[in-house]
Design a protein around this motif. Structure first.
Motif, short mmCIF file in Angstrom:
data_model
loop_
_atom_site.label_atom_id
_atom_site.label_comp_id
_atom_site.label_asym_id
_atom_site.label_seq_id
_atom_site.Cartn_x
_atom_site.Cartn_y
_atom_site.Cartn_z
N ASP A 10 0.83 -1.21 0.00
CA ASP A 10 0.00 0.00 0.00
C ASP A 10 0.86 1.26 0.00
N GLY A 11 1.96 1.24 0.74
CA GLY A 11 2.86 2.39 0.76
C GLY A 11 3.49 2.66 -0.60
N ARG A 44 12.89 1.83 -2.64
CA ARG A 44 13.17 1.16 -1.36
C ARG A 44 12.09 0.13 -1.03
N GLY A 45 10.85 0.44 -1.36
CA GLY A 45 9.76 -0.49 -1.12
C GLY A 45 9.90 -1.76 -1.95
N SER A 50 11.31 -7.53 -2.43
CA SER A 50 12.17 -8.55 -3.02
C SER A 50 13.00 -9.26 -1.97
N ARG A 51 13.59 -8.49 -1.08
CA ARG A 51 14.42 -9.07 -0.01
C ARG A 51 13.58 -10.00 0.88
N ASP A 52 12.39 -9.54 1.25
CA ASP A 52 11.55 -10.35 2.13
C ASP A 52 11.01 -11.60 1.44
N LEU A 53 10.73 -11.50 0.14
CA LEU A 53 10.24 -12.67 -0.59
C LEU A 53 11.34 -13.71 -0.75
#
Length: 115
Positions: A10-11, A44-45, A50-53
């Protein structure tokens, strides 16, 4: 964790909408500084998504969830309004998720018509 995924997606969409609306203003009234700030949030979002996935097939847990819906909508809006943003090469794991989501009936049925 699902709510975190949703909030992050959402951000990113909020920042995309801010850029879209700013670019609709008369050129003399647009603020490149504001656009750049929003684009930084988008960059950054996407990096955080990507990093979290990572290499997982789904955003949260072992299957399709609200987290995937939120991220899928975010990526679809990004492509719809900002085809010039080249995110797919930088984040192949997000691209793979998007391609998987685009085959789901709920995404197919809500895809904007081609113009």
């Amino acid at each position: 964790l699902t709510k975190r995924w949703e909030a992050l997606a959402d951000g990113i969409i909020d920042a995309l909408v801010a850029v879209f609306l700013e670019r609709k203003r008369p050129a003399a009234q647009q603020s490149q500084e504001w656009i750049d700030r929003q684009m930084g949030k988008i960059d950054r979002g996407l990096a955080a998504l990507s990093r979290d996935l990572g290499e997982r097939p789904w955003c949260h847990g072992d299957g399709y969830s609200l987290a995937d819906i939120a991220v899928g909508c975010c990526l679809a809006y990004l492509d719809f309004r900002f085809p010039d943003i080249a995110w797919k090469d930088a984040y192949p794991n997000l691209l793979a998720l998007q391609q998987k989501l685009e085959t789901r009936p709920s995404f197919v049925d809500t895809c904007p018509p081609a113009v």
